[in-house]
Write an enzyme that holds these catalytic residues in place. Structure first.
Site, short mmCIF file in Angstrom:
data_model
loop_
_atom_site.label_atom_id
_atom_site.label_comp_id
_atom_site.label_asym_id
_atom_site.label_seq_id
_atom_site.Cartn_x
_atom_site.Cartn_y
_atom_site.Cartn_z
N ALA A 250 0.82 -1.22 0.00
CA ALA A 250 0.00 0.00 0.00
C ALA A 250 0.85 1.27 0.00
CB ALA A 250 -0.94 -0.01 1.20
N HIS A 251 0.15 2.42 -0.06
CA HIS A 251 0.85 3.70 -0.15
C HIS A 251 1.72 3.96 1.07
CE1 HIS A 251 -3.10 5.68 1.55
NE2 HIS A 251 -2.58 4.81 2.37
N ASN A 252 2.89 4.53 0.78
CA ASN A 252 3.88 4.96 1.78
C ASN A 252 4.61 3.81 2.47
OD1 ASN A 252 2.94 7.57 1.23
ND2 ASN A 252 1.51 7.51 2.96
#
Length: 338
Positions: A250-252
């Site tokens: 997922a993001h980050n």
């Protein structure tokens, strides 16, 4: 026997050359000129082929070897039939890897750019690179030397792909800076929107995802895996990582060097992994977790808390492996008492 419809056989090879490749000792130098045409499994290898034997549990089967030659350890050499030429090495698994790489190679297309590819005028393409049918490459993309972009792949504007990279058929790459020697398998989705929403006046409003995906060198991301770009910070995949099929990053998220993520693992946003973390299949991670270097996560584990470096955890919720085994033993006792 390896099917030469799909893979090129670079043989035959003499046993003297095979010994050098495998870093092995040929026990009978008078056999050094024997020609080997294939690598095969211990049970199927025939005359003119070579096999590998390193599993002590298979000693009984070793007596049935019919290959012309066998690579094994000094401890297991006496198990090999007398008519089989023996090569001994301290690490037969590494020898198999090295010989396999020399003996076989994939059959690849000529290094050319297909006439059906759609390539923006501002794209920079390095030397000796293949661009397949119906590939789309948007503005200001940079692709290094010796790359292989398979059919129907899409590389969105501004992406940078290093040298010696392979992008699989139907893969899509966006908002991504990629190092050298990477392999993105067929159908992978790199750099799509992170899953970020905020409830505003009873409606889910999309949070703009303004980060990138930064991929190091020597990274493999397998088929149908998704790596989302960051919201503000970047999503980072460290050097040497190996990510299996059907994984969600997922993001980050930030993965350190050499992490191994097995299929169907899901990592929620803003998790940080140290170096050489190993995640078994179907493991799941809550957001904002820190997983220490060298940690091992058992298959189907659910992670809700940080994990110390070097820890081995398993279960849902995940606990240290010894505690998990005690839990299993306790449940077994309870069911037996009933």
């Amino acid at each position: 026997m390896v099917d030469t419809t799909f893979f090129k056989n670079n043989g035959p090879m003499k046993l003297s050359d095979i010994a050098k490749i495998c870093d092995a000792e040929l026990k009978d130098m008078s056999k050094s000129e024997i020609s080997i045409s294939n690598i095969a499994t211990m049970g199927k290898a025939a005359e003119g082929e070579i096999c590998f034997f390193y599993d002590k549990k298979a000693k009984a089967k070793a007596a049935e070897i019919k290959a012309s030659a066998c690579v094994t350890t000094p401890e297991l050499a006496d198990c090999i039939p007398q008519n089989v030429v023996i090569l001994v090495t301290a690490n037969p698994k590494m020898a198999f890897l090295q010989l396999n790489k020399k003996f076989y190679s994939e059959i690849s297309n000529r290094r050319e750019i297909s006439r059906t590819a759609i390539i923006a005028p501002s794209v920079k393409i390095g030397e000796n690179t293949f661009i397949g049918e119906h590939v789309v490459i948007e503005e200001n993309v940079e692709i290094g030397n010796n790359c292989y972009i398979e059919h129907n792949a899409v590389i969105s504007r501004g992406c940078k792909i290093g040298n010696n990279c392979r992008i699989g058929a139907n893969a899509s790459i966006a908002y991504t800076i990629m190092g050298n020697d990477c392999y993105i398998y067929a159908g992978a989705r790199i750099g799509q929107d992170g899953f970020g929403f905020m409830v505003v006046n009873g409606k889910h409003e999309r949070i703009p995802q303004l980060g990138r995906v930064i991929i190091g060198n020597d990274v493999e991301i397998a088929a149908n895996t998704c790596v989302d770009r960051g919201a503000l910070d970047d999503t980072v995949i460290g050097d040497g990582c190996r990510i299996d099929n059907l994984v969600q990053v997922a993001h980050n998220d930030k993965l350190g060097r050499g992490c191994v993520i097995v299929s169907q693992t899901g990592i929620a946003g803003s998790c940080t992994f140290g170096d050489y973390v190993v995640c078994g299949g179907q493991s799941g991670f809550a957001d904002h977790l820190n997983i220490g270097s060298g940690a091992q996560i058992g298959a189907q584990s659910g992670l809700m808390r940080d994990v110390e470096p070097g820890a081995i955890v398993m279960g849902y919720p995940a606990v240290p492996i010894k505690e998990f085994m005690r839990q299993v033993a306790c449940v077994q006792k309870l069911t037996k008492n009933k």
